[in-house]
Design a protein around this motif. Structure first.
Motif, PDB file in Angstrom:
ATOM      1  N   MET A   1       9.189   2.911  -7.212  1.00  0.00           N
ATOM      2  CA  MET A   1       9.273   2.514  -5.812  1.00  0.00           C
ATOM      3  C   MET A   1       9.196   0.996  -5.636  1.00  0.00           C
ATOM      4  SD  MET A   1       9.555   5.329  -3.931  1.00  0.00           S
ATOM      5  CE  MET A   1      10.817   5.627  -5.171  1.00  0.00           C
ATOM      6  N   SER A   2       9.200   0.250  -6.729  1.00  0.00           N
ATOM      7  CA  SER A   2       9.027  -1.196  -6.669  1.00  0.00           C
ATOM      8  C   SER A   2      10.382  -1.903  -6.625  1.00  0.00           C
ATOM      9  CB  SER A   2       8.221  -1.684  -7.882  1.00  0.00           C
ATOM     10  OG  SER A   2       8.132  -3.090  -7.899  1.00  0.00           O
ATOM     11  N   ILE A   3      10.737  -2.467  -5.469  1.00  0.00           N
ATOM     12  CA  ILE A   3      12.032  -3.146  -5.332  1.00  0.00           C
ATOM     13  C   ILE A   3      12.189  -4.247  -6.376  1.00  0.00           C
ATOM     14  CG2 ILE A   3      13.389  -4.675  -3.840  1.00  0.00           C
ATOM     15  CD1 ILE A   3      12.505  -3.067  -1.458  1.00  0.00           C
TER      16      ILE A   3
ATOM     17  N   GLN B   1      15.900   0.219  -4.025  1.00  0.00           N
ATOM     18  CA  GLN B   1      15.845  -0.708  -2.897  1.00  0.00           C
ATOM     19  C   GLN B   1      16.130  -0.028  -1.569  1.00  0.00           C
ATOM     20  OE1 GLN B   1      18.785  -1.843  -1.235  1.00  0.00           O
ATOM     21  NE2 GLN B   1      18.210  -3.787  -0.306  1.00  0.00           N
ATOM     22  N   GLY B   2      17.098   0.892  -1.537  1.00  0.00           N
ATOM     23  CA  GLY B   2      17.507   1.511  -0.282  1.00  0.00           C
ATOM     24  C   GLY B   2      16.375   2.173   0.492  1.00  0.00           C
TER      25      GLY B   2
ATOM     26  N   SER C   1      14.508  -9.221  -1.810  1.00  0.00           N
ATOM     27  CA  SER C   1      13.535 -10.317  -1.820  1.00  0.00           C
ATOM     28  C   SER C   1      12.334 -10.070  -0.905  1.00  0.00           C
ATOM     29  CB  SER C   1      14.229 -11.622  -1.421  1.00  0.00           C
ATOM     30  OG  SER C   1      15.294 -11.919  -2.291  1.00  0.00           O
ATOM     31  N   PRO C   2      11.703  -8.899  -0.975  1.00  0.00           N
ATOM     32  CA  PRO C   2      10.547  -8.657  -0.109  1.00  0.00           C
ATOM     33  C   PRO C   2       9.314  -9.423  -0.583  1.00  0.00           C
ATOM     34  CG  PRO C   2      10.793  -6.833  -1.635  1.00  0.00           C
ATOM     35  CD  PRO C   2      11.989  -7.735  -1.840  1.00  0.00           C
ATOM     36  N   VAL C   3       8.383  -9.612   0.330  1.00  0.00           N
ATOM     37  CA  VAL C   3       7.089 -10.210  -0.011  1.00  0.00           C
ATOM     38  C   VAL C   3       6.131  -9.088  -0.392  1.00  0.00           C
ATOM     39  CG1 VAL C   3       5.171 -11.625   0.801  1.00  0.00           C
ATOM     40  CG2 VAL C   3       7.500 -12.116   1.579  1.00  0.00           C
ATOM     41  N   TYR C   4       5.444  -9.261  -1.524  1.00  0.00           N
ATOM     42  CA  TYR C   4       4.455  -8.299  -2.022  1.00  0.00           C
ATOM     43  C   TYR C   4       3.040  -8.811  -1.712  1.00  0.00           C
ATOM     44  CZ  TYR C   4       7.408  -5.157  -4.907  1.00  0.00           C
ATOM     45  OH  TYR C   4       8.301  -4.214  -5.352  1.00  0.00           O
TER      46      TYR C   4
ATOM     47  N   TYR D   1      23.328  -4.371  -0.932  1.00  0.00           N
ATOM     48  CA  TYR D   1      21.901  -4.644  -1.104  1.00  0.00           C
ATOM     49  C   TYR D   1      21.280  -5.360   0.080  1.00  0.00           C
ATOM     50  CZ  TYR D   1      22.894  -3.019  -5.728  1.00  0.00           C
ATOM     51  OH  TYR D   1      23.286  -2.237  -6.781  1.00  0.00           O
ATOM     52  N   ASN D   2      22.032  -5.502   1.165  1.00  0.00           N
ATOM     53  CA  ASN D   2      21.441  -5.926   2.423  1.00  0.00           C
ATOM     54  C   ASN D   2      21.409  -4.726   3.352  1.00  0.00           C
ATOM     55  OD1 ASN D   2      21.121  -8.651   1.679  1.00  0.00           O
ATOM     56  ND2 ASN D   2      23.318  -8.915   1.888  1.00  0.00           N
TER      57      ASN D   2
END
Length: 530
Positions: A42-44, A53-54, A174-177, A518-519
Motif C-alpha cells: 500500500m506504499s506509493i 498508486q491508484g 509524490s505524497p508526503v509521508y 499517474y496523476n
C-alpha cells in the motif's frame, strides 16, 4: 495529425460532458470500482505502478498537485495542496513552501514541515530506515537537501537550476509521508492526511478506503468510501460493470475493443479513451549474452512492426512515439514526421527486416540456426497481449521465443535484478516532462533503468535540457536526445497506448487526465447522484 487532434478533442468532450454543477453535489455512498491488479503493498513510494498508486492516492496529499479538473497536466495546471504557496530564490536553486496549518494525520498527530523533510530524506536514502524499493529515487538526483525553516515552512535546496522540479512534486507519485510512521507500517496500513483513510487490503480481492471526517478541506470528500474490487480479467470486470455490480471500470485500463463492447452493452455509460503516457516497449538485458552484442539489439529494434501492434491491439487508436509522449496529448514528444526519421522507425517494415536478417546472418543465425530465448512479461493482458505479438514478429529474423509469464508482485524485483533476457515492458511515466522520463528510465545507474542502458554523454544532455527554462530551446535538446536513444536501441518503444475508463451516469465529478495515468483522480470531488 488531423486524426490525432480529433481523438484529443473527442476525449476532452467526453470528459467535460461528465462535469456537473456544484449545486447538485451529494454526500454519501460507496463508490465501487473494478480494479485490474493486486499491488505488492500500500506504499506509493515503494510501488512502481498504478496498482499501488491508484487506490492509495486518496489517502494522501502532496505539497502541490496537478489540478484534477484540468484534463491535460502541465506546468500551468499545478495548484496548492498541503502547501498554500511556493517561491523560488533569485537563481532558481531554492524552492520554499509555505505549509497549511491545522492539518492532521489520520491518527490525529499534527502535520508539520518536519514530515516533508522526513519524506524526502527517505526518498534520498538518508533516513534511519530505508524503503524496501525506491523506484523514484532518481527523480531527486538534483536535490541537495530539504531544510525546515519553521514549523510550517520548508525549503528544497537544489544542486543546480531545475525549473521543472515542481512538476515532479505535483505527480500522484509524490505524497508526503508522516515522520512518526515507519516504512514497514506504510506498506500494510498507511497513514495520510488525505480525504480517505485506509481501511482494508485483502490481496487479490479488495482494497477499501473510508471517508476522513477530519479532512482539512471543508465538505470533502463527498463519498463515504471507495471499494477497489480486484478483478484481473478485464472481460469479467466489464461484465460486473454492465450488471451494475460496480460503478466504474478500472481507470485507464480498458483497451479499444472492450470500450466498444462496454458502450454497446451499457449505452448510458460515459466512456473516455485517452492517451495515458503509458508505452509498450522492449527491454533487453544488455549486460548478458546474447544482447550484450549491440548488433543483435539493433536487429530486434529493426524487426518491430509498430503499425501491426497499433492496428491489432488498439484498433488504430495507439500512437507511434519515442521516450516522450507523442503530441497532441504529449507536450514534449516528437511530431510523427520527425519520429519517422529515427533509426528503426521507417514505416517500410520489409526493408527494416531485410537489414535485421543481414545482421543476424553475420552473427551466425539463419533459417537452420535460430536463436532461442524467453520473452518475459507480467501476467496481465496489457503486458501479455503485446508480448505474444512481439514473439510472432521476432520469428521473421530467426528468433524463436517462448513466453515467460511473471506475477505482478515479483515482476519489478525480477527486472531490477536483471533476471531476464528480453522482456515486454510497460513504462508508465509519472508526469509528461522530460526530467521524469529521462532521468528515471535512461540515466546511468537509475533503479528503473531496467536494461542497464548507460551513455554518460547523454546524461550530460539530460542535465542541459533540465536547466533550460525556454520551452522551445528545451524541446530542441529533447529531440536530439530522442534521436540518440533510438540509435542506441535504448528500450525500443513499440507504441503509446490509449486506454479507457467507463462510469455509470450517476457517477459525477470524474475527469481523467489525457497525458498521465499517474496523476489519477484522488476522488475527493467524485459523488454519486442516486
Amino acid at each position: 495529425m488531423a486524426q490525432r487532434k480529433r481523438i484529443l478533442i473527442t476525449a476532452l468532450t467526453l470528459m467535460l460532458c461528465g462535469a456537473a454543477p456544484a449545486s447538485a453535489q451529494k454526500q454519501g455512498g460507496i463508490l465501487k470500482v473494478f480494479f485490474f491488479d493486486s499491488p505488492a503493498s500500500m506504499s506509493i513510494h515503494e510501488e512502481a505502478t498504478i496498482a499501488g498508486q491508484g487506490p492509495m492516492m486518496g489517502v494522501f496529499n502532496n505539497l502541490i498537485l496537478y489540478d484534477q479538473k484540468v484534463p491535460q497536466a502541465g506546468m500551468k495546471s499545478i495548484v496548492p495542496d498541503l502547501a498554500s504557496a511556493w517561491t523560488w530564490n533569485a537563481d532558481g536553486t531554492a524552492l520554499t513552501f509555505t505549509l497549511r496549518q491545522r492539518v492532521r494525520w489520520h491518527d490525529g498527530k499534527p502535520f508539520t514541515a518536519q514530515d516533508v523533510k522526513c519524506t524526502w530524506d527517505l526518498l534520498l536514502g538518508r533516513a534511519t530506515e530505508e524503503l524496501r524499493v525506491n523506484p523514484r529515487k532518481t527523480w531527486y538526483g538534483n536535490l541537495d537537501e530539504v531544510v525546515v525553516d519553521a514549523d510550517h515552512q520548508v525549503t528544497f535546496r537544489l544542486k543546480r537550476k531545475q525549473p521543472a522540479f515542481v512538476a515532479l512534486l505535483a505527480s500522484g507519485f509524490s505524497p508526503v509521508y508522516p515522520c512518526h510512521v515507519p516504512p514497514a507500517q506504510m506498506r500494510q496500513h498507511p497513514i495520510g492526511t488525505g480525504p480517505f483513510k485506509f481501511a482494508e487490503f485483502r490481496r487479490n480481492e479488495i482494497i477499501r478506503v473510508t471517508r476522513n471526517p477530519g479532512y482539512w478541506k471543508p465538505g470533502r470528500p463527498y463519498l463515504d468510501g471507495i471499494e477497489w474490487q480486484i478483478i484481473k480479467s478485464p472481460s469479467t470486470g466489464v461484465l460486473a460493470f454492465v450488471a451494475g455490480k460496480v460503478d466504474m471500470t478500472s481507470p485507464y485500463f480498458l483497451q479499444v475493443p472492450l470500450i466498444k463492447d462496454t458502450r454497446a452493452q451499457a449505452p448510458k455509460a460515459t466512456c473516455a479513451l485517452v492517451s495515458t503516457n503509458v508505452q509498450r516497449n522492449v527491454i533487453l538485458n544488455r549486460s548478458a549474452p546474447p544482447f550484450d552484442k549491440p548488433e543483435l539489439r539493433r536487429a530486434v529494434a529493426l524487426s518491430v512492426d509498430r503499425k501491426a501492434f497499433i492496428d491489432t491491439l488498439t484498433q488504430g487508436a495507439g500512437q507511434v512515439g519515442g521516450a516522450l509522449l507523442a503530441p497532441p496529448e504529449g507536450i514534449w514528444g516528437m511530431p510523427e514526421n520527425l519520429m519517422r526519421q529515427l533509426p528503426g522507425y521507417d514505416p517500410d517494415v520489409a526493408k527494416n527486416r531485410d537489414e535485421a536478417r543481414a545482421i543476424m546472418a553475420k552473427l551466425g543465425y539463419g533459417p537452420s540456426k535460430r536463436l532461442k530465448l524467453k520473452v518475459s512479461a507480467r501476467d496481465i493482458p496489457p503486458y501479455r497481449d503485446p508480448a505474444v505479438l512481439l514473439i510472432d514478429q521476432l520469428k521473421d529474423i530467426y528468433i524463436d521465443a517462448e513466453l515467460e509469464l511473471i506475477e505482478t508482485s515479483v515482476w519489478y524485483p525480477k527486472v531490477i535484478r536483471k533476471d531476464f533476457t528480453i522482456g515486454l515492458n510497460l513504462t508508465g511515466n509519472g508526469i509528461d516532462d522530460p526530467d521524469q522520463t529521462l532521468f528515471e528510465n535512461y540515466a546511468c545507474g537509475s533503479a528503473s533503468n531496467y536494461d542497464g542502458y548507460c551513455n554518460r554523454d547523454l546524461d550530460k544532455l539530460f542535465e542541459q535540457q533540465s536547466m533550460e527554462a525556454d520551452e522551445e530551446k528545451r524541446k530542441a535538446i529533447v529531440f536530439e536526445i530522442e534521436r540518440r536513444l533510438a540509435e542506441d536501441v535504448a528500450r525500443p518503444v513499440l507504441y503509446h497506448s490509449r486506454s479507457g475508463t467507463c462510469w455509470h451516469p450517476y457517477v459525477k465529478g470524474y475527469t481523467p487526465m489525457i497525458n498521465s495515468i499517474y496523476n489519477n483522480h484522488r476522488m475527493e470531488d467524485v459523488w454519486l447522484d442516486q
